[in-house]
Design a protein around this motif. Structure first.
Motif, PDB file in Angstrom:
ATOM      1  N   MET A   1     -18.405   1.793  19.357  1.00  0.00           N
ATOM      2  CA  MET A   1     -19.708   1.801  18.773  1.00  0.00           C
ATOM      3  C   MET A   1     -20.720   2.241  19.827  1.00  0.00           C
ATOM      4  SD  MET A   1     -19.001   0.792  15.732  1.00  0.00           S
ATOM      5  CE  MET A   1     -20.266   0.016  14.797  1.00  0.00           C
ATOM      6  N   VAL A   2     -21.647   3.051  19.387  1.00  0.00           N
ATOM      7  CA  VAL A   2     -22.704   3.539  20.271  1.00  0.00           C
ATOM      8  C   VAL A   2     -24.051   3.228  19.633  1.00  0.00           C
ATOM      9  CG1 VAL A   2     -21.277   5.345  21.302  1.00  0.00           C
ATOM     10  CG2 VAL A   2     -22.638   5.856  19.274  1.00  0.00           C
ATOM     11  N   PRO A   3     -25.129   3.259  20.403  1.00  0.00           N
ATOM     12  CA  PRO A   3     -26.445   2.940  19.845  1.00  0.00           C
ATOM     13  C   PRO A   3     -26.853   3.911  18.743  1.00  0.00           C
ATOM     14  CG  PRO A   3     -26.540   3.137  22.244  1.00  0.00           C
ATOM     15  CD  PRO A   3     -25.184   3.571  21.823  1.00  0.00           C
ATOM     16  N   ASP A   4     -27.538   3.366  17.751  1.00  0.00           N
ATOM     17  CA  ASP A   4     -28.100   4.175  16.674  1.00  0.00           C
ATOM     18  C   ASP A   4     -29.494   3.625  16.387  1.00  0.00           C
ATOM     19  OD1 ASP A   4     -28.530   4.399  13.473  1.00  0.00           O
ATOM     20  OD2 ASP A   4     -27.440   6.125  14.242  1.00  0.00           O
ATOM     21  N   PRO A   5     -30.517   4.471  16.456  1.00  0.00           N
ATOM     22  CA  PRO A   5     -31.877   3.971  16.287  1.00  0.00           C
ATOM     23  C   PRO A   5     -32.139   3.322  14.927  1.00  0.00           C
ATOM     24  CG  PRO A   5     -31.881   6.352  16.725  1.00  0.00           C
ATOM     25  CD  PRO A   5     -30.462   5.900  16.707  1.00  0.00           C
ATOM     26  N   GLY A   6     -31.492   3.782  13.885  1.00  0.00           N
ATOM     27  CA  GLY A   6     -31.748   3.252  12.551  1.00  0.00           C
ATOM     28  C   GLY A   6     -30.880   2.081  12.152  1.00  0.00           C
ATOM     29  N   ARG A   7     -29.663   2.032  12.666  1.00  0.00           N
ATOM     30  CA  ARG A   7     -28.707   1.015  12.221  1.00  0.00           C
ATOM     31  C   ARG A   7     -28.271   0.051  13.316  1.00  0.00           C
ATOM     32  NH1 ARG A   7     -24.746   4.297   8.145  1.00  0.00           N
ATOM     33  NH2 ARG A   7     -26.412   5.269   6.970  1.00  0.00           N
ATOM     34  N   GLU A   9     -25.968   0.241  15.592  1.00  0.00           N
ATOM     35  CA  GLU A   9     -24.759   0.846  16.147  1.00  0.00           C
ATOM     36  C   GLU A   9     -24.182   1.832  15.144  1.00  0.00           C
ATOM     37  OE1 GLU A   9     -22.636  -2.416  19.036  1.00  0.00           O
ATOM     38  OE2 GLU A   9     -21.972  -2.307  16.989  1.00  0.00           O
ATOM     39  N   ARG A  10     -23.369   2.773  15.653  1.00  0.00           N
ATOM     40  CA  ARG A  10     -22.642   3.695  14.780  1.00  0.00           C
ATOM     41  C   ARG A  10     -21.302   4.016  15.424  1.00  0.00           C
ATOM     42  NH1 ARG A  10     -22.900   8.986  16.832  1.00  0.00           N
ATOM     43  NH2 ARG A  10     -24.596   9.255  18.304  1.00  0.00           N
ATOM     44  N   VAL A  11     -20.375   4.475  14.611  1.00  0.00           N
ATOM     45  CA  VAL A  11     -19.047   4.840  15.093  1.00  0.00           C
ATOM     46  C   VAL A  11     -19.121   6.209  15.760  1.00  0.00           C
ATOM     47  CG1 VAL A  11     -16.690   5.376  14.401  1.00  0.00           C
ATOM     48  CG2 VAL A  11     -17.918   3.498  13.301  1.00  0.00           C
ATOM     49  N   LEU A  12     -18.519   6.322  16.913  1.00  0.00           N
ATOM     50  CA  LEU A  12     -18.402   7.596  17.613  1.00  0.00           C
ATOM     51  C   LEU A  12     -16.962   7.736  18.058  1.00  0.00           C
ATOM     52  CD1 LEU A  12     -19.765  10.119  18.988  1.00  0.00           C
ATOM     53  CD2 LEU A  12     -19.826   8.719  21.045  1.00  0.00           C
ATOM     54  N   ASP A  13     -16.369   8.843  17.761  1.00  0.00           N
ATOM     55  CA  ASP A  13     -14.994   9.123  18.172  1.00  0.00           C
ATOM     56  C   ASP A  13     -15.048   9.848  19.506  1.00  0.00           C
ATOM     57  OD1 ASP A  13     -12.284   9.313  18.119  1.00  0.00           O
ATOM     58  OD2 ASP A  13     -12.187  10.821  16.550  1.00  0.00           O
ATOM     59  N   VAL A  14     -14.490   9.241  20.548  1.00  0.00           N
ATOM     60  CA  VAL A  14     -14.428   9.867  21.868  1.00  0.00           C
ATOM     61  C   VAL A  14     -13.002  10.364  22.052  1.00  0.00           C
ATOM     62  CG1 VAL A  14     -14.698   9.539  24.346  1.00  0.00           C
ATOM     63  CG2 VAL A  14     -16.219   8.344  22.764  1.00  0.00           C
ATOM     64  N   LYS A  39     -14.761   3.968   7.579  1.00  0.00           N
ATOM     65  CA  LYS A  39     -13.982   4.006   8.817  1.00  0.00           C
ATOM     66  C   LYS A  39     -14.091   5.333   9.558  1.00  0.00           C
ATOM     67  CE  LYS A  39     -10.443   0.716   7.429  1.00  0.00           C
ATOM     68  NZ  LYS A  39      -8.996   0.497   7.297  1.00  0.00           N
ATOM     69  N   CYS A  40     -14.673   6.332   8.927  1.00  0.00           N
ATOM     70  CA  CYS A  40     -14.767   7.659   9.535  1.00  0.00           C
ATOM     71  C   CYS A  40     -15.912   7.735  10.540  1.00  0.00           C
ATOM     72  CB  CYS A  40     -14.987   8.723   8.467  1.00  0.00           C
ATOM     73  SG  CYS A  40     -13.563   8.984   7.433  1.00  0.00           S
ATOM     74  N   PRO A  41     -15.650   8.337  11.689  1.00  0.00           N
ATOM     75  CA  PRO A  41     -16.757   8.550  12.629  1.00  0.00           C
ATOM     76  C   PRO A  41     -17.712   9.598  12.073  1.00  0.00           C
ATOM     77  CG  PRO A  41     -14.772   9.613  13.425  1.00  0.00           C
ATOM     78  CD  PRO A  41     -14.390   8.838  12.193  1.00  0.00           C
ATOM     79  N   ARG A  42     -18.963   9.503  12.476  1.00  0.00           N
ATOM     80  CA  ARG A  42     -19.953  10.496  12.047  1.00  0.00           C
ATOM     81  C   ARG A  42     -20.128  11.576  13.097  1.00  0.00           C
ATOM     82  NH1 ARG A  42     -24.286   7.986   8.283  1.00  0.00           N
ATOM     83  NH2 ARG A  42     -23.064   6.331   7.355  1.00  0.00           N
ATOM     84  N   ALA A  43     -19.607  11.312  14.292  1.00  0.00           N
ATOM     85  CA  ALA A  43     -19.744  12.277  15.384  1.00  0.00           C
ATOM     86  C   ALA A  43     -18.528  12.166  16.299  1.00  0.00           C
ATOM     87  CB  ALA A  43     -21.015  12.004  16.171  1.00  0.00           C
ATOM     88  N   VAL A  44     -18.316  13.213  17.077  1.00  0.00           N
ATOM     89  CA  VAL A  44     -17.192  13.270  18.010  1.00  0.00           C
ATOM     90  C   VAL A  44     -17.703  13.760  19.358  1.00  0.00           C
ATOM     91  CG1 VAL A  44     -14.972  14.358  18.509  1.00  0.00           C
ATOM     92  CG2 VAL A  44     -15.570  13.816  16.157  1.00  0.00           C
TER      93      VAL A  44
END
Length: 68
Positions: A1-7, A9-14, A39-44
């Motif tokens: 999880m990474v920071p998200d200004p609106g939520r 945290e958000r999922v990030l696939d590294v 379960k899907c990341p929104r960014a990679v």
């Protein structure tokens, strides 16, 4: 999880790329076909040598609050 200004945290696939090259769009499409939407990341992020023990710190650096 990474920071998200609106939520918060958000999922990030590294991803550490292997021999086969894949684009972020291809990887996200693969996930959408096989995983539930939540379960899907929104960014990679593609990282050649990820700091496995400090990965979370890399994304939360310079943020005042952290959701743990």
């Amino acid at each position: 999880m990474v920071p998200d200004p609106g939520r918060g945290e958000r999922v990030l696939d590294v991803v550490q790329p292997a021999v086969a090259h894949v684009t972020a769009d291809e990887l996200l499409a693969y996930c959408r076909e096989r995983l539930a939407p939540y379960k899907c990341p929104r960014a990679v992020d593609f990282v050649l040598s990820p700091p496995r023990d400090l990965l979370r710190e890399t994304y939360w650096r310079n943020h005042e609050t952290r959701i743990v």
